[in-house]
Design a protein around this motif. Structure first.
Motif, PDB file in Angstrom:
ATOM      1  N   LEU A 403       0.834  -1.201   0.000  1.00 13.77           N
ATOM      2  CA  LEU A 403       0.000   0.000   0.000  1.00 13.77           C
ATOM      3  C   LEU A 403       0.872   1.256   0.000  1.00 13.77           C
ATOM      4  N   CYS A 404       1.932   1.269   0.804  1.00 14.83           N
ATOM      5  CA  CYS A 404       2.849   2.421   0.823  1.00 14.83           C
ATOM      6  C   CYS A 404       3.470   2.647  -0.552  1.00 14.83           C
ATOM      7  N   ARG A 405       3.919   1.572  -1.166  1.00 10.18           N
ATOM      8  CA  ARG A 405       4.554   1.692  -2.472  1.00 10.18           C
ATOM      9  C   ARG A 405       3.548   2.175  -3.523  1.00 10.18           C
ATOM     10  N   ALA A 406       2.320   1.687  -3.428  1.00 14.13           N
ATOM     11  CA  ALA A 406       1.293   2.108  -4.390  1.00 14.13           C
ATOM     12  C   ALA A 406       0.922   3.574  -4.187  1.00 14.13           C
ATOM     13  N   GLU A 407       0.725   3.986  -2.935  1.00 11.82           N
ATOM     14  CA  GLU A 407       0.357   5.372  -2.665  1.00 11.82           C
ATOM     15  C   GLU A 407       1.482   6.325  -3.060  1.00 11.82           C
ATOM     16  N   LEU A 408       2.732   5.912  -2.847  1.00 10.82           N
ATOM     17  CA  LEU A 408       3.858   6.748  -3.245  1.00 10.82           C
ATOM     18  C   LEU A 408       3.903   6.877  -4.769  1.00 10.82           C
ATOM     19  N   ALA A 409       3.632   5.790  -5.473  1.00  5.48           N
ATOM     20  CA  ALA A 409       3.611   5.836  -6.942  1.00  5.48           C
ATOM     21  C   ALA A 409       2.523   6.779  -7.439  1.00  5.48           C
ATOM     22  N   VAL A 410       1.368   6.754  -6.779  1.00  4.55           N
ATOM     23  CA  VAL A 410       0.279   7.677  -7.161  1.00  4.55           C
ATOM     24  C   VAL A 410       0.720   9.116  -6.954  1.00  4.55           C
ATOM     25  N   ALA A 411       1.339   9.385  -5.800  1.00  4.35           N
ATOM     26  CA  ALA A 411       1.784  10.747  -5.500  1.00  4.35           C
ATOM     27  C   ALA A 411       2.840  11.222  -6.493  1.00  4.35           C
ATOM     28  N   GLN A 412       3.610  10.296  -7.036  1.00  4.76           N
ATOM     29  CA  GLN A 412       4.641  10.642  -8.023  1.00  4.76           C
ATOM     30  C   GLN A 412       4.095  10.664  -9.447  1.00  4.76           C
ATOM     31  N   GLY A 413       2.785  10.414  -9.578  1.00  3.15           N
ATOM     32  CA  GLY A 413       2.149  10.469 -10.895  1.00  3.15           C
ATOM     33  C   GLY A 413       2.294   9.223 -11.724  1.00  3.15           C
ATOM     34  N   ASN A 414       2.701   8.117 -11.107  1.00  2.00           N
ATOM     35  CA  ASN A 414       2.908   6.879 -11.844  1.00  2.00           C
ATOM     36  C   ASN A 414       1.805   5.877 -11.476  1.00  2.00           C
ATOM     37  N   ARG A 415       0.643   6.021 -12.107  1.00  2.00           N
ATOM     38  CA  ARG A 415      -0.500   5.161 -11.786  1.00  2.00           C
ATOM     39  C   ARG A 415      -0.279   3.724 -12.247  1.00  2.00           C
ATOM     40  N   VAL A 416       0.471   3.546 -13.328  1.00  2.00           N
ATOM     41  CA  VAL A 416       0.751   2.193 -13.812  1.00  2.00           C
ATOM     42  C   VAL A 416       1.525   1.410 -12.751  1.00  2.00           C
ATOM     43  N   LYS A 417       2.534   2.053 -12.179  1.00  2.00           N
ATOM     44  CA  LYS A 417       3.313   1.402 -11.132  1.00  2.00           C
ATOM     45  C   LYS A 417       2.448   1.120  -9.909  1.00  2.00           C
ATOM     46  N   ALA A 418       1.563   2.058  -9.581  1.00  2.00           N
ATOM     47  CA  ALA A 418       0.685   1.873  -8.427  1.00  2.00           C
ATOM     48  C   ALA A 418      -0.192   0.642  -8.614  1.00  2.00           C
ATOM     49  N   LEU A 419      -0.801   0.516  -9.786  1.00  2.00           N
ATOM     50  CA  LEU A 419      -1.665  -0.631 -10.051  1.00  2.00           C
ATOM     51  C   LEU A 419      -0.870  -1.931 -10.094  1.00  2.00           C
ATOM     52  N   THR A 420       0.384  -1.856 -10.535  1.00  2.00           N
ATOM     53  CA  THR A 420       1.246  -3.045 -10.520  1.00  2.00           C
ATOM     54  C   THR A 420       1.500  -3.503  -9.088  1.00  2.00           C
ATOM     55  N   GLU A 421       1.762  -2.538  -8.196  1.00  2.00           N
ATOM     56  CA  GLU A 421       1.963  -2.874  -6.780  1.00  2.00           C
ATOM     57  C   GLU A 421       0.701  -3.488  -6.181  1.00  2.00           C
ATOM     58  N   ILE A 422      -0.443  -2.910  -6.506  1.00  2.00           N
ATOM     59  CA  ILE A 422      -1.703  -3.434  -5.977  1.00  2.00           C
ATOM     60  C   ILE A 422      -1.940  -4.845  -6.481  1.00  2.00           C
ATOM     61  N   ARG A 423      -1.701  -5.064  -7.764  1.00  2.00           N
ATOM     62  CA  ARG A 423      -1.893  -6.395  -8.343  1.00  2.00           C
ATOM     63  C   ARG A 423      -0.979  -7.416  -7.652  1.00  2.00           C
ATOM     64  N   SER A 424       0.261  -7.023  -7.416  1.00  2.00           N
ATOM     65  CA  SER A 424       1.202  -7.938  -6.746  1.00  2.00           C
ATOM     66  C   SER A 424       0.750  -8.230  -5.314  1.00  2.00           C
ATOM     67  N   GLY A 425       0.264  -7.202  -4.639  1.00  2.00           N
ATOM     68  CA  GLY A 425      -0.217  -7.398  -3.275  1.00  2.00           C
ATOM     69  C   GLY A 425      -1.401  -8.347  -3.223  1.00  2.00           C
ATOM     70  N   LEU A 426      -2.350  -8.168  -4.139  1.00  2.00           N
ATOM     71  CA  LEU A 426      -3.522  -9.041  -4.158  1.00  2.00           C
ATOM     72  C   LEU A 426      -3.145 -10.466  -4.535  1.00  2.00           C
ATOM     73  N   THR A 427      -2.099 -10.619  -5.344  1.00  2.00           N
ATOM     74  CA  THR A 427      -1.607 -11.964  -5.672  1.00  2.00           C
ATOM     75  C   THR A 427      -1.028 -12.637  -4.430  1.00  2.00           C
ATOM     76  N   GLU A 428      -0.300 -11.863  -3.616  1.00  2.00           N
ATOM     77  CA  GLU A 428       0.201 -12.402  -2.349  1.00  2.00           C
ATOM     78  C   GLU A 428      -0.955 -12.818  -1.450  1.00  2.00           C
TER      79      GLU A 428
END
Length: 869
Positions: A403-428
């Motif tokens: 969640l931290c990594r995804a929120e930081l990616a959103v704040a940096q304007g990188n939504r693709v990276k944020a969704l990648t982090e979320i997808r990886s988290g949900l896979t875990e």
């Protein structure tokens, strides 16, 4: 004055020591210390002792002093004083001449010393003392003779060392010690110690992510304690609570811990145990979003644990209090600059290697605050200091890091990276869910990924991308229904406990009828119900997860039908409409407003249910129900009408919308409508391949005014049906008859249990038929119809994980379930069912037949078609 006989004094002291040990087993530590101090005084009264009694006196003094040091330390929480007392005892042991006796005393002393270190959280240090204790015990066993008298102590120390290895994450070492300890305990029939070892093995299973196995071992352990009439160790309910928290069952864990805390408080339990219980209770409260209670309980736990000196426990309590403060700050939007600084300072104070996770959690809390305050530079720097998860890292830590990594990616304007982090988290999280047992555990797991899922939906909604939203909705909700059911039948132990619950329920009804007191029966009923629920956590098993439904598959299967998938992000309610090969997104206003209308409508429909409702009252309630139905129609259906036209519908609700009986809404009146928890679940139901069964089962329960005529009419439609009424309609015979049937129809009283959904019930001749039992059918009927109140209701957990009587059947493999969402009158139900089956004989479509039947009198026929139509 005659000098006392040393042998008599020593024998009295030994009796006092045993009395002290017995008192400590009951939690009466102050009484135990009194016995021990009295013993020490008696020993002092005959000191010095010479000759034949000297060794007995010295050994007795060593044992009493050792026990006194340990017990005093338990009461005061002063670990240092306890260790100092044991160091003094060690000097006495050195004075014992006999090497075998000295080894026996040293083994007990080192075990006691290790226990004190372990209680204080100094696990690495305790290992050396356990090693020394076992070395002495191995030496004694090597001397020959009968090993049985020594085996109890050997098993205790070996399993205690296994416990420490478990705490330290040394999985292989822990398993080796514990398996050997269990084998020895069973071989030498030390059953109490075998129960202790199973408890620790359960903890090891929990640490390695096998929650059902942990719960099974805990259950076996508790059963053994009861069979031996032994007091259940406090650690067992604590570990059970940890397993429930790991499965996301926060409410169940909270209730479990409330009972434990009451017991510890009443018995004046050990300070450390009470502190840990409160710490776990704070965790449960935080998971349930009861932030203020979590903060208060964590603070109380911290005060208690500071007295014990357990640094790990104190750190956990500190971090929990911090989490509560951060949760408040994030939800309110008030983000004081001092809070992230406090979180970082908290992390810096946790320098010990064993506190790495606690420090990492504190840093992640600071990161989330800094992101919201715009301090991205410090957030990036702090994230570098957060340790990567290890093999045994808990799932909540993993999800927070994602969640931290995804929120930081959103704040940096990188939504693709944020969704990648979320997808990886949900896979875990999927990997955790895959190892769960019963439906309760599978559905509860979604709690750990709720914030990740919410963020994904929010990000996709901001882009107004209907297709991507559909994909993410399928990824983030109703994952319980992805699993292929296994035809495993019901576990015998669970079946026996459920049968007890059923018998007690009947006994309560009879006692009430006869005017007898029921308090004792009710208490026993609730106790057996809890036991059955716990067995259900680990006895149910599910097969492989199905792949998520793709948009192309859904479009192809829908054909001329349309699907409406509702979702909420904050207070924004939206719908994804799939119709005619197109996928579109529509915003529908306030989610809270729709939820309130759904709630009021359900209350009104309950009020309309009685068959003989006074006319004036019926008019008033009907007016209110129409008003709420019109409001829901205007908000949910009219904005979508042009998109789905006159097509049949598949509706995927969200949250409170699960309680909407769609056939009462004006825009859907007479329209065939199917309700499913997700597109994946609907597709699975559509594609269900069941044997070409021809068997029809018709069941009538007791006490229904209109049911006799209802079943007589049904037999005209199904002349070869198996009809079960009166004394023949028992739970066992009904379950046997409906297994593998094409259609099972129930005319019976029913009740939804919101706090224990799988114990929602149908009333039959010999008592209640529970949802647990329906879920255990080897081959559930292709279609099940409940002319019984409320059985389409669900308990909705995070991630839109719907759990209830009807949904358990869907998850177990039934294709279609027809049931009401609220109370329904006996006569209204009978009339609706007559209309339904007449229409079904012509149309051969459950959804279409039900739409025709509901349209006749929608507000008194709140039935829905679940699964596939």
């Amino acid at each position: 004055m005659t000098n006392p006989d040393p042998s008599d004094v020593i024998e009295s002291v030994r009796a006092l020591q045993q009395a002290a040990v017995d008192a400590s087993c009951l939690g009466r530590f102050h009484q135990g210390v009194k016995h021990l101090r009295r013993g020490m005084s008696l020993l002092d009264s005959i000191h010095p002792v010479a000759g034949e009694h000297r060794t007995d006196w010295l050994v007795t003094r060593i044992k009493v002093a050792s026990t006194l040091a340990g017990m005093s330390s338990e009461i005061t929480g002063d670990t240092a004083a306890g260790l100092a007392g044991l160091d003094d005892v060690r000097l006495l042991v050195d004075a014992v001449a006999d090497p075998a006796l000295r080894a026996e005393l040293n083994s007990a002393l080192n075990h006691n010393y290790a226990m004190r270190l372990m209680t204080a959280g100094r696990h690495e240090g305790s290992l050396a003392s356990f090693d020394a204790s076992l070395e002495d015990k191995e030496y004694l066993l090597a001397q020959g003779g009968d090993p049985a008298p020594q085996m109890r102590a050997f098993v205790v120390t070996l399993s205690s060392r296994g416990w420490v290895h478990t705490k330290l994450g040394n999985v292989n070492e822990a398993r080796a010690d514990l398996v050997r300890a269990l084998e020895l305990a069973e071989k030498y029939e030390v059953r109490g110690e075998a129960a202790d070892v199973r408890r620790v093995l359960g903890t090891l299973a929990l640490r390695t992510g096998d929650v059902p196995e942990a719960l099974r071992l805990f259950e076996e352990s508790e059963r053994t304690y009861r069979a031996l009439d032994m007091e259940t160790p406090v650690l067992l309910p604590m570990e059970q609570a940890k397993a429930l928290l790991a499965a996301g069952l926060a409410d169940e864990a909270g209730s479990h811990l409330d009972d434990l805390i009451s017991r510890l408080t009443a018995d004046r339990g050990i300070v450390g145990h009470l502190g840990v219980a409160e710490l776990l209770r704070a965790s449960a409260a935080l998971l349930s979003d009861d932030v203020e209670f979590a903060r208060q309980t964590a603070s109380s736990a911290r005060r208690l644990l500071l007295r014990v000196g357990c640094q790990t426990c104190v750190a956990n309590a500190t971090v929990l209090g911090l989490q509560a403060d951060v949760r408040d700050a994030v939800s309110s939007g008030a983000l004081p600059s001092a809070l992230p600084v406090r979180a970082l300072r908290t992390a810096e104070k946790m320098q010990l290697p064993r506190l790495a996770e606690q420090a990492g959690t504190a840093r992640m809390l600071a990161i989330r605050l800094d992101i919201r305050r715009g301090n991205l530079k410090r957030a990036v720097e702090t994230l570098r200091k957060v340790p990567r998860p290890g093999q045994l890292t808990p799932i909540d830590y993993r999800m927070l890091r994602r969640l931290c990594r995804a929120e930081l990616a959103v704040a940096q304007g990188n939504r693709v990276k944020a969704l990648t982090e979320i997808r990886s988290g949900l896979t875990e999280l999927d990997a955790v869910r895959d190892r769960m047992g019963g439906l309760d555990l599978v559905s509860g797991t979604a709690l750990h990924g709720q914030e990740l899922a919410d963020l994904a939906v929010k990000l996709v909604l901001e882009r107004n991308d209907a297709r991507r939203l559909f994909v993410w909705l399928e990824r983030t909700r109703a994952q319980t229904y992805r699993y292929e059911p296994l035809s495993a039948g019901t576990d015998p132990a669970l079946a026996a406990r459920v049968a007890e619950v059923r018998g007690l329920g009947q006994a309560i009804q009879e006692a009430q009828h006869d005017g007898h007191p029921i308090a004792g029966l009710r208490a026993k009923y609730n106790e057996r119900l809890r036991e059955a629920q716990r067995l259900g956590w680990h006895t149910g098993r599910w097969g492989r997860p199905r792949p998520l439904a793709g948009l192309h598959e859904v479009v192809s299967r829908l054909g001329e039908r349309a699907m409406v998938s509702f979702a909420a992000s904050g207070d924004d309610l939206v719908a994804v409409v799939i119709a005619g090969g197109e996928c579109r997104l529509v915003r529908l206003g306030s989610a809270e407003a729709a939820a309130e209308s759904a709630r009021v409508l359900n209350v009104d429909l309950d009020a309309l249910a009685p068959d003989n409702l006074p006319e004036r009252l019926a008019e008033v309630v009907m007016a209110s129900a129409r008003k709420q139905a019109d409001k829901l129609d205007a908000q949910l259906i009219q904005p979508l009408a042009e998109l789905f036209g006159d097509r049949d519908l598949v509706i995927v609700p969200t949250g409170p919308l699960y309680a909407v009986p769609w056939g009462v809404l004006p825009g859907l009146r007479g329209r065939p409508t199917v309700v499913a928890p997700s597109a994946t679940a609907w597709l699975a139901a559509e594609l269900t391949k069941s044997p070409r069964a021809r068997k029809i089962v018709l069941v009538r329960g007791p006490g229904l005014a209109g049911a006799r005529g209802e079943l007589e009419k049904l037999t005209t439609h199904y002349r070869t049906a198996t009809t079960m009424t009166g004394a023949k309609a028992t739970v066992k015979s009904v379950l046997r008859a409906m297994d593998g049937a094409k259609l099972a129809h129930f005319a019976a009283h029913g009740a939804h249990e919101p706090e224990n959904a799988l114990f929602s019930r149908l009333e039959l001749a010999d008592g209640a038929l529970f949802g647990h039992e329906m879920a255990g059918l080897r081959q559930p009927p292709r279609q099940v119809v409940f002319a019984a109140c409320e059985l389409a209701l669900n308990r909705i957990r995070p991630g839109d994980e719907a759990l209830g009587f009807a949904s358990a059947l869907l998850a177990s493999g039934s294709r279609t379930v027809i049931a009401p969402l609220s109370r329904v009158g006996d006569l209204a139900s009978a009339a609706a069912m007559d209309d339904y089956y007449r229409a079904l004989a012509i149309r051969d479509s459950p959804a279409l037949a039900l739409a025709d039947a509901i349209a006749v009198d929608p507000f008194r026929r709140p039935f829905v078609c679940l699964g596939a139509g």
